[in-house]
Design an enzyme around this catalytic site. Structure first.
Site, PDB file in Angstrom:
ATOM      1  N   SER A 162      36.361   0.260  -1.026  1.00  0.00           N
ATOM      2  CA  SER A 162      37.650   0.369  -1.709  1.00  0.00           C
ATOM      3  C   SER A 162      38.536   1.405  -1.008  1.00  0.00           C
ATOM      4  CB  SER A 162      37.431   0.690  -3.188  1.00  0.00           C
ATOM      5  OG  SER A 162      38.599   0.454  -3.933  1.00  0.00           O
ATOM      6  N   ASP A 243      37.414 -10.420  -6.495  1.00  0.00           N
ATOM      7  CA  ASP A 243      38.056  -9.114  -6.346  1.00  0.00           C
ATOM      8  C   ASP A 243      39.569  -9.272  -6.323  1.00  0.00           C
ATOM      9  OD1 ASP A 243      38.785  -6.522  -5.675  1.00  0.00           O
ATOM     10  OD2 ASP A 243      37.628  -6.466  -3.810  1.00  0.00           O
ATOM     11  N   HIS A 275      35.226  -6.574  -7.818  1.00  0.00           N
ATOM     12  CA  HIS A 275      35.362  -5.354  -7.030  1.00  0.00           C
ATOM     13  C   HIS A 275      34.188  -4.396  -7.262  1.00  0.00           C
ATOM     14  CE1 HIS A 275      37.756  -2.730  -4.527  1.00  0.00           C
ATOM     15  NE2 HIS A 275      37.685  -1.757  -5.409  1.00  0.00           N
TER      16      HIS A 275
END
Length: 301
Positions: A162, A243, A275
């Site tokens: 991320s 995601d 995610h």
């Protein structure tokens, strides 16, 4: 008239700000101490890289079977939207320990500055300082004995998820085609990378980075010239099909593939997952698959 404490100024995915300057985060971060795992043999300890600004890291060492055999180095950067999570949280301690067990690497998991205490670009600056600290051990006389004794500085990898994947990319660009003296960055691993692309996330990143270049800021949306400068020969990107960042991650991949970089990029996608699912469901089959693929990428010849 002074604003009251309950007057909201902005609200984003991870926090809201009030007109009196207060910032309320929606997620808290629990931290645990380093430990030695009697089952896997992985040891960990915390070190201070810089007292001011405050930069630290948790270092992991796998069980040593052959003291003469040097181990790859994984420089890991945690996610958390640039404003929460920690290298010392249970999520990231356990995740990095799993990578260390699977890949048999020394891992340096960086604790960098977060918004609002230290707005962007502190995360990039701190991570770069931490990487340079790792590099300072290449002559075997740095401050950390584990790196001096066991690290193979010809096999250094940078990775994160991320926000940490975003920072990993930016570090690799800063390493550049000329590399870093004394070490070789072999590859980067980007897990569910954040590169803007959604209005809500773009606005949040720009807000956390007061001195920004707008939606075309190169840290948010890498330009072709930066992609061409990535200082390694291999990139592995993990996608999760559900995601919200999947589409933007694909754009990054496509731009990288057609850039003048010249390296090889590999993609692994997990269907039906969202995610950072591997952090939330670490014992699932797909999370195990992610760990194994991460490790094989590091150890492939």
């Amino acid at each position: 008239m002074e604003p009251t404490s309950n007057e909201i100024d902005h609200e984003f995915r991870f926090f809201r700000t009030y007109k009196n300057g207060h910032v309320e985060k929606f997620y808290s971060t629990h931290k645990i101490p380093p430990s030695n795992n009697p089952v896997t043999g992985v040891q960990s300890k915390d070190i201070i890289i810089s007292p001011e600004p405050a930069i630290s890291a948790r270092i992991f060492l796998p069980k040593i079977h052959d003291p003469t055999r040097k181990l790859p180095v994984l420089f890991y950067i945690h996610g958390g939207g640039f404003c929460f999570e920690s290298a010392f949280s249970p999520l990231y301690h356990n995740h990095v320990a799993s990578l260390v067990t699977e890949a048999r690497v020394i891992a340096v998991s960086v604790e960098y500055g977060l918004y609002p205490d230290r707005p962007i670009p502190a995360c990039y600056q701190d991570s770069w300082a931490a990487l340079k600290w790792v590099v300072s051990h290449s002559a075997r006389n740095g401050p950390e004995p584990w790196l001096n004794e066991y690290a193979d500085f010809d096999r250094v990898f940078i990775g994160g998820d991320s926000a940490g994947a975003n920072i990993s990319h930016n570090l690799a660009v800063r390493v550049g085609p000329d590399g870093l003296s004394g070490v070789k960055v072999n590859g980067i691993v980007l897990v569910h990378p954040f590169f803007g692309g959604l209005e809500e996330d773009d606005e949040m990143w720009l807000y956390m980075c007061p001195e920004n270049g707008g939606l075309q800021d190169r840290r948010l949306k890498p330009p072709a010239e930066d992609l061409a400068r990535i200082g390694c020969g291999r990139v592995l990107i993990f996608f999760a099909a559900e995601d919200h960042l999947r589409k933007v991650g694909q754009r990054y991949h496509d731009e990288l593939a057609k850039s003048e970089w010249g390296g090889s990029v590999e993609v692994v996608e997990h269907e039906g997952e969202s995610h950072v699912f591997h952090l939330m469901k670490p014992d699932s089959e797909k999370a195990t698959n992610l760990i194994k693929k991460f490790g094989s990428f590091i150890n492939q010849n």
